[in-house]
Design an enzyme around this catalytic site. Structure first.
Site: not given
Lengths: 527, 673
Positions: B281, B369-371, B373-375
């Site tokens: 990233n 995490c990245s955005d 909204w998941d991890r």
């Protein structure tokens, strides 16, 4: 029987005991002929830990400076550690444990010395006799008889004195059949299916040998079994290839030409060394907490234990299906007929027969199908999964049975009158016990050693009201139906209660189970 | 309706997934459901499949017996039909293809679903979970944390909720600056406050730092979070991504030529589109916090793989466990090679790390995490579940999902493929979270008020699009769709039949002795969640359910007690003072009463409510048979299945006349007498 000469150091002070679920404890260690005794006096309260030496499977000693550490790996899979001040004491104690934990003279074993106040040696030994069993099954009496041909154990040393055989077969014929079967284990009845009159028989392999010897009497006996119904199955717990190979060493199988009404089905069940190694690998995998998920799964796979559970249950299912759904009698055997044969026949009975699913019924099944049927407990359970000793005749066939029963009970939690703690208790008692029940290798040996006169009977004890309550299943709802287990791999589980028993995790589960149990008892009591 | 070419096809065979068994019946296609009705007159089994549940439809090549149609559902049901005429099959196939790919939200079932509630009940349903009250319960706002209105109009971050909680010291310019420096504007905000130590769990997305970029406002933001907690001198920054790609996973995902370059030192050369991890990233101008620029932070990678890895992993797992006549060894090896349990462990491990940092060290933690909204949602919500017993109650668990998943913008629409979208956006992140919770309930049977069935129900409805809660990707979109006015809330429905989701072993006092759960993630304690992934493969499940039995016992006890009270009241009315209450002796005629209260069984024997006609119908095929014989409800494999599993009996002796089999339910014999 002088234990004292093997105990150089009987007492050591300031020993630290480390065991699962407890903080380290300092106290006095004491070695006796049959026990390790650890007592700790903390202010007013004193605590006592008693460990049967027979329960110790392996011992490791590690010197550190002037003191030493002994690690005890027990047959109930518990691992303990003793920190002993004084190198010499440590070595002495280790030596005593090593010797005393592996006594193999039956009459020296602890059950012969165990004299609890509540039990009397005059109490009945065993749950029921062959005569009683036979007398109870009136419906089979016109076609089947009780034979005492083995009353002095001369026809088959590993059989009980009385067995059930077809009415039309006389004792003389039985003697001849016994000569044709390994170890004299001629086909005998072990289960009568009331619904359709079909039976399960068990035996050892026929001694056909390389030149395909035949035995008229044996053929006659089997013919008498299926008399009228036309067809029968033989479930051979070896692969076809193994059965063929057995001929080279004098064994063999029932050939199609000689036994035209019998259809052989081969299902390879592992036993002996393979099974023992499987257990060793499984316990090792369970004890090693360092590995990753991938490694754990591959070790679990590699141990093959669950495959053995699968095969045993699937074969028992097949057997039960032959009897119940296809309506045919079945003869089951492997080679000696003392291991996988018993495993399959007893599991099939649990599937079919509601009577074997009560607490007393299950113990009765074990008595008939394992103790009297001559499973060599002493040889099979001399060592468990930790031992470094060279494997001889050890094999955890009985533990495999308990695992399969656990799987059944898990799939039918209301169908069994007994609970998981009973299975765990049996898994422990079979390796090291205060009771004489699992001593020796056969009924004959037990009689010769005076086990029935001089030790207490575990099964009788487990049926005493206090124990009965502990080991019964509060959810039990008797059902007359056959219980068919699912044998899909996804339906089988690792028996965490046994194999992961000594991890912290097990404590939560045990507590919850206890809680649930109380809740059910309370609910049941109220309504 | 215009998409339905053939509403009804007769003489369709339904093949069992794991055996040679089959049943025949009629297939109906409605605007919302695909329905299979068995033609057996006695115990006609019905299977209702909601179009939204269908993940894929596949038409296999024509066979002598007909045209096979395989339907895979998102709730892991797999059905295999054989339609006699190719043309019928094709009609169904093409209708379904259109029906299961709705292009606008208005086509979703939630907008037409009407559970016969009045307007007031519907509104009340939506008011059940109030997040403002939830933050108040945690003790926020307080002297260090305040509610900010910067996002009132979704101006700063359109995927966040309107109401956000930030440190007192975080001024508006700081917030705005920080949000510009964070991917999708998701700047650090509070998600859980551990009152006992005044430690905060905050969440955000990755910083757009690339290799060197800095943002003073973002640094001040973290500083403000740190300052808000006097117990600790530093803030943990948990980047839930793996630091470097897992080489196994890389080779699994990419051709061999890429694998060699996937080492930390050179991974900057990776095409940015791969977006593998934090390092990769960075090459795309994103990245992670540099400890040199942020004072008082402790940076930590925790190594949960991305949505693509998770998707592939679950696919692999399902492939393995869907194999017919699977051997134990292949099962275990397949479980291993799918990596699924390894990923589950990684998520739980991350939650444990978070929990320890907060409860033991008393440090605040920023998770991303990245955005974000998941991890991030997985770790924050699972961590809160470990820290706070409230979230282990039924109500609390709903609030938790409402907060960490729904309001903070987990992209349910994309991840669950609600509308015809990008298949690369689909991923079982929420399913994985539910599984982690399940693994915890297995380890701490007394700690949770709810049972497994609640998790399965929630999973069912995340994909059903029957209720408004999980529709769309974020709160802003939900408001645009006016979901609260036009759809119903799942929470209200679940609470209305709350007694079915109770865990009988739950012990409220457990929360006092174990406020913080410390699960074990030893691999041997992780299990395969059969009831989720084989929910509809009935032959695989235990044939009797302890859960169901105990719930029934409790329920019947409760009813008996009620009866006693009523009788006592009546006695009193007649002027007779009741004898000392004796629960042992309820009147005889009342004793028969509990039977019909036995909760209806799905696989687990998990209960279903009859209240909701529609719902009942959907899952009702199992429920109905149970009524027929409550006394002997024992599920199991059928005769033919047994043939399959135990061996070659059938082949050796040919077909036999069926012996008397007492068919207990569902046409599948379980116990025979």
């Amino acid at each position: 029987m002088e234990f004292s000469e093997h105990i150089k150091t009987a007492n050591v002070e300031d020993v630290v005991l480390r065991r699962p679920f407890h903080p380290p404890m300092q106290g006095t260690l004491c070695v006796t002929g049959h026990h390790l005794l650890f007592s700790n006096r903390d202010g007013d309260s004193s605590r006592l830990v008693l460990l049967l030496l027979r329960n110790i499977d392996a011992i490791e000693k590690r010197p550190s400076g002037s003191s030493g550490t002994i690690t005890l790996k027990c047959k109930d899979l518990c691992v303990l550690q003793l920190d002993i001040p004084g190198m010499e004491e440590c070595l002495n104690i280790a030596r005593s444990i090593e010797y005393l934990s592996s006594l193999d003279i039956v009459s020296d074993m602890y059950p012969f010395f165990y004299r609890p106040l509540k039990l009397s040696l005059q109490d009945q030994w065993g749950l029921s006799s062959a005569e009683q069993n036979y007398a109870q099954m009136e419906e089979l009496q016109d076609r089947w008889r009780l034979s005492h041909v083995n009353k002095d154990y001369s026809v088959c040393p590993s059989y009980p004195p009385a067995v059930i055989v077809p009415h039309s077969i006389d004792d003389e014929t039985l003697v001849k059949v016994a000569k044709f079967r390994q170890g004299g284990r001629f086909p005998v009845l072990c289960y009568y299916h009331r619904k359709n009159g079909m039976v399960i028989m068990r035996s050892s392999q026929p001694l056909t040998g390389a030149n395909r010897k035949r035995c008229r009497e044996d053929e006659l006996l089997l013919q008498a079994v299926i008399d009228g119904s036309g067809l029968g199955y033989i479930i051979d717990t070896r692969s076809n290839q193994q059965a063929q190979q057995a001929r080279m060493t004098g064994g063999g199988f029932e050939s199609k030409s000689s036994y035209s009404c019998w259809k052989r089905l081969h299902r390879q069940l592992e036993r002996g060394k393979v099974l023992q190694e499987s257990l060793i690998k499984l316990v090792e995998a369970c004890g090693d907490h360092s590995h990753s998920v991938d490694r754990w799964l591959s070790k679990l796979e590699n141990s093959k234990w669950l495959s053995h559970v699968h095969t045993a249950l699937a074969t028992a299912g097949l057997l039960a299906e032959c009897v119940e759904r296809d309506g045919h009698s079945v003869l089951v055997h492997g080679s000696e007929g003392t291991d996988t044969t018993l495993l399959v026949s007893s599991l099939a009975q649990l599937i079919l027969d509601p009577k074997t699913r009560t607490l007393a019924g299950f113990l009765g099944l074990l008595e008939r199908e394992w103790l009297l049927a001559g499973h060599p407990f002493q040889q099979r359970c001399a060592h468990s999964a930790y031992s470094h000793a060279r494997l001889r005749l050890e094999a955890p066939v009985f533990v495999l049975l308990l695992d399969c029963v656990w799987q059944l009970a898990r799939q039918f939690p209301l169908a069994m009158g007994f609970s998981e703690p009973l299975l765990l208790r049996l898994a422990m008692e079979v390796y090291a016990s205060d009771y004489g029940t699992f001593l020796c290798n056969s009924d004959q040996e037990r009689c010769a050693a005076g086990v029935k006169e001089r030790t207490h009977c575990l099964f009788q004890f487990l049926l005493k009201p206090s124990e009965r309550e502990r080991y019964s299943n509060p959810l039990y709802e008797p059902t007359e139906l056959a219980i068919w287990p699912s044998v899909q791999p996804q339906s089988l589980q690792l028996w965490r209660g046994l194999f992961l028993r000594w991890t912290q995790h097990a404590v939560h589960l045990e507590k919850a189970q206890e809680e649930l149990r109380n809740l059910v008892i309370e609910c049941r009591g109220a309504s | 309706m215009e998409h339905i070419r053939t509403p009804k096809v007769e003489q369709v065979r339904l093949l069992d997934r794991f055996s040679n068994k089959s049943t025949s019946g009629t297939l109906h296609l409605t605007a919302t459901h695909l329905i299979f009705v068995e033609s057996n007159a006695d115990a006609a089994q019905e299977i209702w499949i909601l179009h939204h549940h269908i993940g894929s439809v596949e038409k296999l090549s024509l066979t002598t017996s007909g045209c096979p149609l395989v339907i895979q559902c998102r709730n892991f049901r797999v059905v295999h039909f054989v339609v006699q005429r190719e043309r019928d099959c094709h009609d169904i196939y093409s209708s379904l293809l259109r029906l299961l790919r709705p292009v606008s939200y208005e086509e979703l079932y939630a907008f037409s679903y009407n559970p016969k509630q009045n307007e007031q009940q519907r509104e009340e349903g939506w008011q059940l979970n109030d997040l403002g009250a939830e933050f108040e319960r945690m003790g926020v706002p307080c002297d260090q944390w305040q509610l900010t209105d910067v996002n009132r109009n979704y101006k700063i971050c359109e995927t966040y909720p309107r109401d956000l909680y930030v440190p007192i010291a975080a001024s508006k310019p700081i917030i705005v600056g920080s949000s510009k420096f964070r991917s999708k504007g998701r700047f650090p905000v509070l998600t859980y406050f551990y009152q006992e130590k005044k430690a905060a769990v905050c969440r955000c997305s990755q910083p757009l730092s690339g290799f060197s970029a800095r943002c003073l406002e973002d640094e001040s933001m973290l500083q403000a979070i740190s300052k808000a907690n006097h117990n600790s001198r530093f803030v943990y920054v948990m980047d839930t991504r793996p630091k470097v790609p897992n080489p196994d996973m890389a080779s699994y995902l990419f051709p061999q030529k890429y694998v060699d370059i996937l080492s930390p030192s050179v991974c900057v050369h990776l095409p940015p589109s791969l977006q593998l991890n934090a390092m990769a990233n960075r090459a795309a101008g994103k990245g992670y916090e540099n400890e040199d620029n942020y004072s008082n932070i402790r940076f930590q990678f925790v190594g949960i793989e991305n949505i693509h890895v998770m998707r592939t992993s679950l696919q692999k797992l399902l492939e393995v466990v869907g194999t017919r006549s699977l051997s134990v060894n292949d099962y275990l090896l397949g479980l291993e090679s799918s990596g699924w349990l390894r990923h589950v462990k990684a998520v739980v491990d991350a939650a444990i790390f978070l929990t320890k940092a907060v409860t033991v060290e008393g440090a605040s933690v920023l998770v991303h995490c990245s955005d974000g909204w998941d991890r991030t949602a997985q770790v924050c919500s699972l961590g809160a579940l470990l820290m706070d017993p409230y979230y282990r109650t039924i109500k609390g668990f709903m609030v938790l999902i409402e907060k960490d998943w729904i309001s903070f913008g987990h992209k349910f629409a994309d991840r669950c493929d609600q509308l015809d979208g990008d298949p690369k956006e689909v991923s079982p992140v929420f399913t994985q979270f539910l599984e982690c919770v399940w693994q915890l309930t297995e380890q701490f049977p007394q700690a949770f008020e709810f049972n497994e069935w609640l998790l399965l129900q929630i999973h069912e409805h995340v994909h059903s699009c029957q209720y408004g809660n999980f529709l769309a990707n974020n709160q802003r979109r939900r408001e645009e769709l006016q979901l609260k006015d036009r759809t119903h809330s799942l929470w209200a429905f679940l609470l209305s039949e709350g007694q079915n989701y109770l865990n009988p072993a739950y012990c409220p006092a457990y929360a006092e002795t174990h406020p913080v759960l410390e699960p074990s993630t030893l691999p041997c304690h992780l299990k395969f969640w059969r009831n989720m992934y084989h929910q509809f493969d009935r032959s695989m499940h235990p044939r009797q359910s302890v859960l169901k039995n105990v719930l029934t016992l409790k329920e019947s006890n409760r009813q008996l007690e009620d009866t006693i009270k009523k009788l006592e009241a009546r006695l009193q009315k007649h002027g007779i003072s009741p004898p000392t209450p004796d629960p042992q002796a309820p009147p005889k005629d009342q004793r028969t009463l509990p039977n019909h209260t036995r909760p209806h069984s799905l696989i687990l024997g998990a209960p279903l409510s009859r209240k909701e006609a529609q719902h009942q119908e959907e899952v009702g095929e199992e429920a109905k048979e149970c009524c027929s014989d409550t006394e002997r409800t024992v599920e199991g494999s059928s005769g033919s299945e047994r043939k399959e599993s135990y061996g070659d009996l059938q082949g050796t002796y040919g077909a036999k006349v069926e012996p008397t089999v007492v068919s207990l339910e569902f046409g599948v014999a379980r116990m025979t007498c």
